[in-house]
Design a protein around this motif. Structure first.
Motif, PDB file in Angstrom:
ATOM      1  N   SER A  10       5.278   9.218 -21.422  1.00  0.00           N
ATOM      2  CA  SER A  10       3.679   9.442 -21.610  1.00  0.00           C
ATOM      3  C   SER A  10       3.580  10.453 -22.749  1.00  0.00           C
ATOM      4  N   LEU A  11       2.327  10.354 -23.404  1.00  0.00           N
ATOM      5  CA  LEU A  11       2.143  11.153 -24.652  1.00  0.00           C
ATOM      6  C   LEU A  11       1.984  12.562 -23.949  1.00  0.00           C
ATOM      7  N   ASP A  12       1.714  12.748 -22.775  1.00  0.00           N
ATOM      8  CA  ASP A  12       1.736  14.299 -22.098  1.00  0.00           C
ATOM      9  C   ASP A  12       3.129  14.659 -21.696  1.00  0.00           C
ATOM     10  N   GLY A  13       4.218  13.648 -21.817  1.00  0.00           N
ATOM     11  CA  GLY A  13       5.519  14.223 -21.632  1.00  0.00           C
ATOM     12  C   GLY A  13       6.231  14.074 -20.341  1.00  0.00           C
ATOM     13  N   PHE A  14       5.787  12.819 -19.746  1.00  0.00           N
ATOM     14  CA  PHE A  14       6.514  12.585 -18.363  1.00  0.00           C
ATOM     15  C   PHE A  14       6.882  11.375 -18.343  1.00  0.00           C
ATOM     16  N   ILE A  15       8.282  11.368 -17.741  1.00  0.00           N
ATOM     17  CA  ILE A  15       9.174   9.894 -17.825  1.00  0.00           C
ATOM     18  C   ILE A  15       8.983   9.146 -16.660  1.00  0.00           C
ATOM     19  N   ALA A  16       8.063   9.527 -15.621  1.00  0.00           N
ATOM     20  CA  ALA A  16       7.635   8.830 -14.686  1.00  0.00           C
ATOM     21  C   ALA A  16       6.588   9.769 -13.998  1.00  0.00           C
ATOM     22  N   ARG A  17       5.810   8.848 -13.019  1.00  0.00           N
ATOM     23  CA  ARG A  17       4.969   9.317 -12.378  1.00  0.00           C
ATOM     24  C   ARG A  17       5.416  10.233 -11.133  1.00  0.00           C
ATOM     25  N   THR A  18       4.549  11.043 -10.467  1.00  0.00           N
ATOM     26  CA  THR A  18       5.155  11.882  -9.493  1.00  0.00           C
ATOM     27  C   THR A  18       6.111  11.275  -8.435  1.00  0.00           C
ATOM     28  N   ASN A  19       5.566   9.852  -8.037  1.00  0.00           N
ATOM     29  CA  ASN A  19       6.161   9.192  -6.856  1.00  0.00           C
ATOM     30  C   ASN A  19       7.551   8.439  -7.715  1.00  0.00           C
ATOM     31  N   GLY A  20       7.608   8.418  -8.858  1.00  0.00           N
ATOM     32  CA  GLY A  20       8.794   8.072  -9.470  1.00  0.00           C
ATOM     33  C   GLY A  20       8.632   6.594 -10.224  1.00  0.00           C
ATOM     34  N   GLU A  21       7.132   6.234  -9.965  1.00  0.00           N
ATOM     35  CA  GLU A  21       6.837   5.038 -10.816  1.00  0.00           C
ATOM     36  C   GLU A  21       6.843   5.028 -12.280  1.00  0.00           C
ATOM     37  N   LEU A  22       7.374   3.783 -12.814  1.00  0.00           N
ATOM     38  CA  LEU A  22       7.480   3.616 -14.368  1.00  0.00           C
ATOM     39  C   LEU A  22       6.393   2.788 -14.967  1.00  0.00           C
ATOM     40  N   ASP A  23       5.519   2.267 -14.138  1.00  0.00           N
ATOM     41  CA  ASP A  23       4.392   1.398 -14.539  1.00  0.00           C
ATOM     42  C   ASP A  23       3.854   1.520 -16.146  1.00  0.00           C
ATOM     43  N   PHE A  24       3.536   2.928 -16.284  1.00  0.00           N
ATOM     44  CA  PHE A  24       2.820   3.234 -17.509  1.00  0.00           C
ATOM     45  C   PHE A  24       3.790   2.961 -18.803  1.00  0.00           C
ATOM     46  N   PRO A 142       8.434  15.819 -15.736  1.00  0.00           N
ATOM     47  CA  PRO A 142       8.692  15.961 -17.088  1.00  0.00           C
ATOM     48  C   PRO A 142       9.877  15.596 -17.677  1.00  0.00           C
ATOM     49  N   LEU A 143       9.884  15.284 -18.909  1.00  0.00           N
ATOM     50  CA  LEU A 143      11.123  15.056 -19.490  1.00  0.00           C
ATOM     51  C   LEU A 143      12.147  16.141 -19.768  1.00  0.00           C
ATOM     52  N   PHE A 144      11.462  17.213 -20.170  1.00  0.00           N
ATOM     53  CA  PHE A 144      11.950  18.649 -20.374  1.00  0.00           C
ATOM     54  C   PHE A 144      11.489  19.424 -19.245  1.00  0.00           C
ATOM     55  N   GLY A 145      12.358  20.335 -18.847  1.00  0.00           N
ATOM     56  CA  GLY A 145      11.830  21.402 -17.881  1.00  0.00           C
ATOM     57  C   GLY A 145      12.117  22.712 -18.066  1.00  0.00           C
ATOM     58  N   ALA A 146      12.060  23.481 -17.610  1.00  0.00           N
ATOM     59  CA  ALA A 146      12.668  24.930 -18.012  1.00  0.00           C
ATOM     60  C   ALA A 146      13.873  25.055 -18.620  1.00  0.00           C
ATOM     61  N   LEU A 147      13.878  26.010 -19.521  1.00  0.00           N
ATOM     62  CA  LEU A 147      15.297  25.981 -20.305  1.00  0.00           C
ATOM     63  C   LEU A 147      15.732  27.378 -20.364  1.00  0.00           C
TER      64      LEU A 147
END
Length: 176
Positions: A10-24, A142-147
């Motif tokens: 998503s534009l705000d950096g998420f690869i899936a919803r909190t429940n794992g859904e990829l619909d977006f 999130p795609l990227f977590g803490a580094l």
């Protein structure tokens, strides 16, 4: 060995919803995004167990990967489709890369949030291709977590795709 990421967010950096859904990630009118060209360059796909189980849950008529899939898990895997070439491996990213290199694998596609984060943190990712979907979902995985440290990147290209998608490619900048 070369390790690459090819992922949608998503534009705000998420690869899936909190429940794992990829619909977006499914955008009406979105066409070719370069995936077929990308996957033709890799020898194997390395993914975490959660991503592997998500793919199994798609209930597809044919297995979507024509490349060997390495599913990272400490537990036995669920049954896989008969046309799937899947191997379970465990260990830290460096061990995985060494084992795959010993098998003659030269380029891997790393997929799945935690797996991507672990390979990035280990300094094993060379190339990142991110396709941003024009939607804000507010929260999710999130795609990227803490580094542990900054990871400098070199911009290679950005292109606009149909459906309002924007794809950017980066190389991980290695110290000289």
């Amino acid at each position: 060995m070369k390790a690459s990421i090819f992922v949608g967010t998503s534009l705000d950096g998420f690869i899936a919803r909190t429940n794992g859904e990829l619909d977006f990630l499914h955008v009406p009118g979105a066409g070719e995004n370069g995936y077929d060209e990308f996957i033709a360059t890799v020898d194997a796909v390395v993914m975490g167990r959660n991503t592997f189980e998500t793919v199994l849950g798609f209930q597809l008529k044919t297995w979507p990967y024509r490349k060997p899939v390495i599913a990272l898990s400490t537990r036995p895997l669920p049954p896989v489709p008969p046309d799937a070439k899947v191997e379970r491996m465990e260990g830290d990213p460096g061990d995985i890369v060494r084992q795959l290199a010993d098998q003659g694998i030269e380029h891997i596609y790393v997929d799945g949030g935690i797996t991507i984060q672990r390979f990035l943190d280990a300094g094993l990712i060379d190339r990142i291709i991110v396709t941003r979907v024009p939607v804000l979902i507010g929260s999710g995985i999130p795609l990227f977590g803490a580094l542990a440290q900054d990871i400098p990147l070199r911009h290679v290209a950005t292109r606009e795709l149909s459906g309002g998608l924007v794809q950017s490619e980066y190389e991980v900048a290695r110290p000289a």
